[in-house]
Scaffold this motif. Structure first.
Motif, PDB file in Angstrom:
ATOM      1  N   THR A  86       0.807  -1.214   0.000  1.00  0.00           N
ATOM      2  CA  THR A  86       0.000   0.000   0.000  1.00  0.00           C
ATOM      3  C   THR A  86       0.840   1.264   0.000  1.00  0.00           C
ATOM      4  N   GLY A  87       2.065   1.184   0.451  1.00  0.00           N
ATOM      5  CA  GLY A  87       2.931   2.353   0.476  1.00  0.00           C
ATOM      6  C   GLY A  87       3.228   2.893  -0.903  1.00  0.00           C
ATOM      7  N   THR A  88       3.083   2.064  -1.918  1.00  0.00           N
ATOM      8  CA  THR A  88       3.372   2.478  -3.286  1.00  0.00           C
ATOM      9  C   THR A  88       2.101   2.726  -4.087  1.00  0.00           C
ATOM     10  N   GLY A  89       0.947   2.501  -3.467  1.00  0.00           N
ATOM     11  CA  GLY A  89      -0.309   2.632  -4.184  1.00  0.00           C
ATOM     12  C   GLY A  89      -0.604   1.433  -5.054  1.00  0.00           C
ATOM     13  N   PHE A  90       0.178   0.357  -4.894  1.00  0.00           N
ATOM     14  CA  PHE A  90       0.031  -0.840  -5.715  1.00  0.00           C
ATOM     15  C   PHE A  90      -1.329  -1.502  -5.494  1.00  0.00           C
ATOM     16  N   VAL A  91      -1.769  -1.583  -4.234  1.00  0.00           N
ATOM     17  CA  VAL A  91      -3.085  -2.134  -3.904  1.00  0.00           C
ATOM     18  C   VAL A  91      -4.000  -0.965  -3.587  1.00  0.00           C
ATOM     19  N   ARG A  92      -5.048  -0.831  -4.369  1.00  0.00           N
ATOM     20  CA  ARG A  92      -5.973   0.287  -4.168  1.00  0.00           C
ATOM     21  C   ARG A  92      -7.260  -0.136  -3.464  1.00  0.00           C
ATOM     22  N   ASP A  93      -7.628  -1.395  -3.570  1.00  0.00           N
ATOM     23  CA  ASP A  93      -8.900  -1.859  -3.019  1.00  0.00           C
ATOM     24  C   ASP A  93      -8.656  -2.770  -1.816  1.00  0.00           C
ATOM     25  N   VAL A  94      -8.325  -2.173  -0.686  1.00  0.00           N
ATOM     26  CA  VAL A  94      -8.123  -2.935   0.543  1.00  0.00           C
ATOM     27  C   VAL A  94      -9.491  -3.230   1.143  1.00  0.00           C
ATOM     28  N   VAL A  95      -9.791  -4.495   1.363  1.00  0.00           N
ATOM     29  CA  VAL A  95     -11.063  -4.920   1.927  1.00  0.00           C
ATOM     30  C   VAL A  95     -10.991  -4.888   3.454  1.00  0.00           C
ATOM     31  N   LYS A  96      -9.864  -5.348   3.992  1.00  0.00           N
ATOM     32  CA  LYS A  96      -9.650  -5.323   5.442  1.00  0.00           C
ATOM     33  C   LYS A  96      -8.166  -5.127   5.707  1.00  0.00           C
ATOM     34  N   GLU A  97      -7.839  -4.036   6.383  1.00  0.00           N
ATOM     35  CA  GLU A  97      -6.446  -3.787   6.764  1.00  0.00           C
ATOM     36  C   GLU A  97      -5.989  -4.889   7.709  1.00  0.00           C
ATOM     37  N   PRO A  98      -4.676  -5.023   7.952  1.00  0.00           N
ATOM     38  CA  PRO A  98      -4.216  -6.089   8.835  1.00  0.00           C
ATOM     39  C   PRO A  98      -5.008  -6.122  10.144  1.00  0.00           C
ATOM     40  N   THR A  99      -5.580  -7.281  10.400  1.00  0.00           N
ATOM     41  CA  THR A  99      -6.473  -7.476  11.544  1.00  0.00           C
ATOM     42  C   THR A  99      -6.219  -8.849  12.131  1.00  0.00           C
ATOM     43  N   THR A 100      -6.205  -8.937  13.446  1.00  0.00           N
ATOM     44  CA  THR A 100      -6.109 -10.240  14.100  1.00  0.00           C
ATOM     45  C   THR A 100      -7.514 -10.830  14.167  1.00  0.00           C
ATOM     46  N   MET A 101      -7.686 -11.970  13.518  1.00  0.00           N
ATOM     47  CA  MET A 101      -8.987 -12.614  13.416  1.00  0.00           C
ATOM     48  C   MET A 101      -9.311 -13.361  14.718  1.00  0.00           C
ATOM     49  N   PRO A 102     -10.581 -13.694  14.961  1.00  0.00           N
ATOM     50  CA  PRO A 102     -10.975 -14.381  16.193  1.00  0.00           C
ATOM     51  C   PRO A 102     -10.217 -15.696  16.427  1.00  0.00           C
ATOM     52  N   TRP A 103      -9.771 -16.374  15.383  1.00  0.00           N
ATOM     53  CA  TRP A 103      -9.035 -17.630  15.529  1.00  0.00           C
ATOM     54  C   TRP A 103      -7.535 -17.405  15.663  1.00  0.00           C
ATOM     55  N   GLY A 104      -7.103 -16.140  15.654  1.00  0.00           N
ATOM     56  CA  GLY A 104      -5.714 -15.817  15.951  1.00  0.00           C
ATOM     57  C   GLY A 104      -4.857 -15.423  14.765  1.00  0.00           C
ATOM     58  N   ASN A 105      -5.223 -15.818  13.542  1.00  0.00           N
ATOM     59  CA  ASN A 105      -4.437 -15.420  12.382  1.00  0.00           C
ATOM     60  C   ASN A 105      -4.534 -13.906  12.185  1.00  0.00           C
ATOM     61  N   ARG A 106      -3.451 -13.329  11.707  1.00  0.00           N
ATOM     62  CA  ARG A 106      -3.459 -11.911  11.327  1.00  0.00           C
ATOM     63  C   ARG A 106      -3.617 -11.876   9.817  1.00  0.00           C
ATOM     64  N   SER A 107      -4.631 -11.170   9.324  1.00  0.00           N
ATOM     65  CA  SER A 107      -4.983 -11.209   7.901  1.00  0.00           C
ATOM     66  C   SER A 107      -5.060  -9.825   7.278  1.00  0.00           C
ATOM     67  N   LEU A 108      -4.725  -9.773   5.998  1.00  0.00           N
ATOM     68  CA  LEU A 108      -4.877  -8.604   5.143  1.00  0.00           C
ATOM     69  C   LEU A 108      -5.680  -9.073   3.947  1.00  0.00           C
ATOM     70  N   LEU A 109      -6.818  -8.449   3.694  1.00  0.00           N
ATOM     71  CA  LEU A 109      -7.638  -8.817   2.548  1.00  0.00           C
ATOM     72  C   LEU A 109      -7.741  -7.645   1.583  1.00  0.00           C
ATOM     73  N   PHE A 110      -7.533  -7.943   0.283  1.00  0.00           N
ATOM     74  CA  PHE A 110      -7.635  -6.923  -0.747  1.00  0.00           C
ATOM     75  C   PHE A 110      -8.065  -7.588  -2.044  1.00  0.00           C
TER      76      PHE A 110
END
Length: 130
Positions: A86-110
């Motif tokens: 995201t620092g370069t504008g490469f990903v424009r459609d971020v669905v969910k910024e880095p988030t720790t999910m209820p099961w413990g995984n840290r996820s980035l969705l785009f």
């Protein structure tokens, strides 16, 4: 039986291959101008142009028409990947910024350039299955 790959059909193969090369840090192997593969760990992401569809079954696949599949990549550090993409504008459609999910995984969705949902995740524990 071996599960070999996921193939994404696209109307702009150069753009989509370039996107995944940047996102994964892996160089694609081009078989023809209409087909490339990125071998990432034990899986392969195959990318084919719309010109390959008639070889299988005309009209059977449509680019940029997926809302049911999530392409998932296990990474060492989701936050670092997020900053890199995201620092370069490469990903424009971020669905969910880095988030720790209820099961413990840290996820980035785009979404990739064709609108496919992509999940980069870091497992909660090193040996936790992805």
């Amino acid at each position: 039986m071996d599960f070999v790959s996921i193939r994404v059909i696209t109307g702009d193969i150069a753009r989509l291959v370039g996107f995944y090369e940047r996102a994964t840090g892996v160089r694609a192997r081009w078989a023809t101008e209409d087909f490339a593969e990125l071998s990432i760990g034990s899986a392969t992401l195959a990318i084919g142009s719309t010109r390959t569809v008639p070889m299988f079954a005309p009209g059977s696949s449509h680019p940029a028409d997926n809302r049911s599949v999530i392409l998932e990549f296990r990474v060492d550090d989701v936050d670092s990947v997020y900053r890199n993409l995201t620092g370069t504008g490469f990903v424009r459609d971020v669905v969910k910024e880095p988030t720790t999910m209820p099961w413990g995984n840290r996820s980035l969705l785009f979404r990739d350039p064709d609108g496919n949902l992509v999940n980069f995740f870091t497992p909660a524990a090193p040996h936790m299955p992805g």
